[in-house]
Design an enzyme around this catalytic site. Sequence first.
Site, PDB file in Angstrom:
ATOM      1  N   LYS A  91      19.459 -11.536 -15.852  1.00  0.00           N
ATOM      2  CA  LYS A  91      20.773 -11.104 -15.376  1.00  0.00           C
ATOM      3  C   LYS A  91      20.581  -9.940 -14.398  1.00  0.00           C
ATOM      4  O   LYS A  91      19.941  -8.936 -14.721  1.00  0.00           O
ATOM      5  CB  LYS A  91      21.581 -10.623 -16.584  1.00  0.00           C
ATOM      6  CG  LYS A  91      22.965 -11.213 -16.684  1.00  0.00           C
ATOM      7  CD  LYS A  91      23.585 -10.870 -18.015  1.00  0.00           C
ATOM      8  CE  LYS A  91      25.092 -10.931 -17.928  1.00  0.00           C
ATOM      9  NZ  LYS A  91      25.725 -10.512 -19.177  1.00  0.00           N
TER      10      LYS A  91
HETATM   11  O1  G3P Z   1      28.654  -9.921 -20.795  1.00  0.00           O
HETATM   12  C1  G3P Z   1      29.537  -9.597 -19.789  1.00  0.00           C
HETATM   13  C2  G3P Z   1      31.004  -9.640 -20.154  1.00  0.00           C
HETATM   14  O2  G3P Z   1      31.292 -10.806 -20.854  1.00  0.00           O
HETATM   15  C3  G3P Z   1      31.541  -8.391 -20.796  1.00  0.00           C
HETATM   16  O3  G3P Z   1      32.825  -8.549 -21.322  1.00  0.00           O
HETATM   17  O4  G3P Z   1      34.638  -7.724 -22.782  1.00  0.00           O
HETATM   18  O5  G3P Z   1      32.927  -6.090 -21.901  1.00  0.00           O
HETATM   19  O6  G3P Z   1      34.625  -7.085 -20.396  1.00  0.00           O
HETATM   20  P1  G3P Z   1      33.798  -7.295 -21.609  1.00  0.00           P
END
Ligand code: G3P
Length: 215
Positions: A83
């Site tokens: 990533k």
């Molecule tokens: O892994 C990246 C993403 O899915 C993070 O989500 O909930 O922290 O905005 P969030």
Amino acid sequence: MKLFLDTASVAEIRTMWETGILDGVTTNPTLVAKEGRRFEEVLREICALGVPSVSAEVVATTAEAMVGEGRHLRGLHPAIYVKVPMTPAGLRATKVLAAEGTRVNMTLVFSATQALLAAKVGATYVSPFIGRLDDQSQVGMDLIRDIVQIYRNYRFATQVLVASIRHPIHVLEAAKIGADIATMPYGVMEKLAQHPLTDLGLARFLKDWEKVPKA
Ligand code: G3P
């Protein structure tokens, strides 16, 4: 549509992996920090379960250092996808890593033009964060629609991995649009299977079954 768990909890991944509905896992530095464990140890345990796609994020900020970190992560297990953040350095690093055959997941994507660039440098996945856009009063799902259309227009092979999912409607809408993958927290994935009428129906069937003469 592939369903990924967005977590670094090996216990959560193991439980979902055993149900047979899980296609992959995405992690990020925040999720890894929550576990309070060494990153590579967690990655090895996830990969050992047999999960075929496990995204592990670089934390370097220069292209050269990202490439070095990416090569190291990729070398840990064949299931690792590297990533890389959507920055100018991240684009340069992705071009190098992708040319070497490393599968890159370009992350922190918030616009369709960023997604276009991710495809041009050969990213395998692009990760638009829809929940964080919703949080800013911008409809995250509109971005997914735009990216899917752009990738179809030019037949880009990059897969749209919908990230920052907060609830089952996000998964439903992404599936209707035709996104390739949805990554979500454990609680959201659990909800995909639940319906109160299923529970009520089963309770009734079991109760009625008691009235059936046995032998
Ligand atoms: O892994 C990246 C993403 O899915 C993070 O989500 O909930 O922290 O905005 P969030």
